[in-house]
Design a protein around this motif. Structure first.
Motif, PDB file in Angstrom:
ATOM      1  N   GLN A  48       0.983  -1.251   0.150  1.00 28.66           N
ATOM      2  CA  GLN A  48      -0.031   0.098   0.017  1.00 28.66           C
ATOM      3  C   GLN A  48       0.992   1.181   0.111  1.00 28.66           C
ATOM      4  OE1 GLN A  48      -3.455   0.125  -0.052  1.00 28.66           O
ATOM      5  NE2 GLN A  48      -3.506  -1.945  -0.750  1.00 28.66           N
ATOM      6  N   PRO A  49       0.314   2.440  -0.397  1.00 30.66           N
ATOM      7  CA  PRO A  49       1.146   3.630  -0.673  1.00 30.66           C
ATOM      8  C   PRO A  49       1.769   3.959   0.717  1.00 30.66           C
ATOM      9  CG  PRO A  49      -0.920   3.780  -1.812  1.00 30.66           C
ATOM     10  CD  PRO A  49      -0.968   2.741  -0.954  1.00 30.66           C
ATOM     11  N   ASP A  50       1.263   3.834   1.652  1.00 33.84           N
ATOM     12  CA  ASP A  50       1.880   4.259   2.924  1.00 33.84           C
ATOM     13  C   ASP A  50       2.663   3.133   3.708  1.00 33.84           C
ATOM     14  OD1 ASP A  50      -0.417   2.785   3.735  1.00 33.84           O
ATOM     15  OD2 ASP A  50      -1.077   4.410   5.098  1.00 33.84           O
ATOM     16  N   TRP A  51       2.713   1.773   3.207  1.00 31.03           N
ATOM     17  CA  TRP A  51       3.194   0.756   3.755  1.00 31.03           C
ATOM     18  C   TRP A  51       4.445   1.032   4.625  1.00 31.03           C
ATOM     19  CZ3 TRP A  51       7.752  -1.804   1.509  1.00 31.03           C
ATOM     20  CH2 TRP A  51       8.162  -2.688   2.263  1.00 31.03           C
ATOM     21  N   VAL A  71       6.039   3.942   5.395  1.00 27.67           N
ATOM     22  CA  VAL A  71       5.675   4.738   6.698  1.00 27.67           C
ATOM     23  C   VAL A  71       5.227   3.982   7.875  1.00 27.67           C
ATOM     24  CG1 VAL A  71       4.562   6.805   7.512  1.00 27.67           C
ATOM     25  CG2 VAL A  71       5.911   6.928   5.064  1.00 27.67           C
ATOM     26  N   GLU A  72       4.242   3.349   7.584  1.00 27.10           N
ATOM     27  CA  GLU A  72       3.712   2.571   8.757  1.00 27.10           C
ATOM     28  C   GLU A  72       4.332   1.615   9.394  1.00 27.10           C
ATOM     29  OE1 GLU A  72       0.854   3.478  10.253  1.00 27.10           O
ATOM     30  OE2 GLU A  72       0.633   5.428   8.943  1.00 27.10           O
ATOM     31  N   THR A  80       7.575   1.482   9.416  1.00 22.71           N
ATOM     32  CA  THR A  80       8.978   1.842  10.133  1.00 22.71           C
ATOM     33  C   THR A  80       8.490   2.804  11.409  1.00 22.71           C
ATOM     34  OG1 THR A  80       9.016   3.645   8.550  1.00 22.71           O
ATOM     35  CG2 THR A  80      10.486   1.886   8.069  1.00 22.71           C
ATOM     36  N   ARG A  81       7.240   3.163  11.548  1.00 23.59           N
ATOM     37  CA  ARG A  81       6.925   4.064  12.617  1.00 23.59           C
ATOM     38  C   ARG A  81       7.125   3.457  13.827  1.00 23.59           C
ATOM     39  NH1 ARG A  81       3.263   8.153  11.873  1.00 23.59           N
ATOM     40  NH2 ARG A  81       2.473   7.087  10.152  1.00 23.59           N
ATOM     41  N   THR A  89      -1.522  -1.433  10.716  1.00 27.66           N
ATOM     42  CA  THR A  89      -1.630  -0.301   9.502  1.00 27.66           C
ATOM     43  C   THR A  89      -0.858  -0.448   8.313  1.00 27.66           C
ATOM     44  OG1 THR A  89      -0.414   1.244  10.729  1.00 27.66           O
ATOM     45  CG2 THR A  89      -2.962   1.120  11.115  1.00 27.66           C
ATOM     46  N   ALA A  90       0.267  -1.289   8.658  1.00 28.67           N
ATOM     47  CA  ALA A  90       1.376  -1.201   7.561  1.00 28.67           C
ATOM     48  C   ALA A  90       0.944  -2.629   6.822  1.00 28.67           C
ATOM     49  CB  ALA A  90       2.678  -1.738   7.762  1.00 28.67           C
TER      50      ALA A  90
END
Length: 236
Positions: free
Chosen positions: A16-19, A21-22, A24-25, A116-117
């Motif tokens: 997913q586009p935000d994979w 970011v989520e 590594t958060r 969420t990732a």
């Protein structure tokens, strides 16, 4: 890889586009050594894909007492990977789970699940692909049993695995009986392809999984050695 965080996904996965970011958060917490993300189904179309979607073999599961960190969706700190020595190069299947378990045994190391990732996994579309996949799952499961048997953290004893295999064997007969019943019933009520063929898909999946376990039992001499090399030829 040169960054501080090393992320993995597989060729049959679409992130997913935000994979990233989520995924590594959670590393904002210095105690987090690894993060496992969510593996969702990629719009199942064929009956085999629908079956795998419902069976959910890539779901979050604590195998042997530790979180299963599969490379379909996972990230680690680079220094942690270097500390444990990375993947065992001699393992052709189950190496990602093995790596995750070794990380989780490090003193003070934490792994977390980031729902969420998300990556979407493209399931096998054919019966032969399904059978090969589940056969490999079974083989790697027993191979890991042989590698970790006797470890204090490991909850799946050889005896427990044998009991599981006995239950799988009994289930094969139930799948056959269920198929006969459903096929007969459909002659009277109308044909429902998924309803009738579902037990046969379970028969193929569980039967192949059991076959992989039996092959691994032979390779490990009943859990007494780790079949690092030679297993790939067995499954071909």
């Amino acid at each position: 890889a040169r960054g501080e965080i090393v992320a993995f996904t597989d060729a049959d996965c679409l992130a997913q586009p935000d994979w990233l970011v989520e995924l590594t958060r959670p590393f904002a917490d210095p105690q987090v050594a690894g993060v496992r993300g969510k593996v969702a189904s990629d719009a199942p179309v064929t009956l085999v894909e629908q079956f795998t979607h419902q069976a959910d073999p890539l779901g979050v599961e604590a195998l042997g007492g530790l979180l299963s960190m599969i490379t379909a969706n996972v990230a680690y700190r680079r220094r942690i990977l270097e500390q444990v020595g990375g993947f065992r190069s001699e393992m052709f299947t189950g190496a990602d789970v093995d790596l995750g378990w070794r990380v989780q045994q490090l003193p003070g190391a934490r792994v977390v699940y980031a729902e969420t990732a998300v990556v979407n996994h493209k399931h096998r579309t054919t019966l032969s692909g399904l059978r090969r996949q589940y056969q490999r799952y079974g083989f790697s499961e027993v191979m890991l049993d042989a590698l970790y048997r006797g470890q204090p953290f490991y909850r799946r004893s050889p005896r427990r695995q044998v009991v599981t295999m006995a239950r799988q064997t009994a289930a094969l007969f139930r799948y056959l009986l269920s198929f006969v019943y459903r096929a007969t019933r459909s002659l009277l009520t109308g044909w429902d392809r998924q309803y009738v063929l579902w037990p046969l898909l379970w028969l193929a999946a569980d039967g192949s999984n059991l076959l992989g376990k039996i092959q691994a039992l032979i390779q490990t001499r009943f859990f007494t050695r780790h079949p690092a090399r030679g297993g790939q030829e067995v499954l071909q």
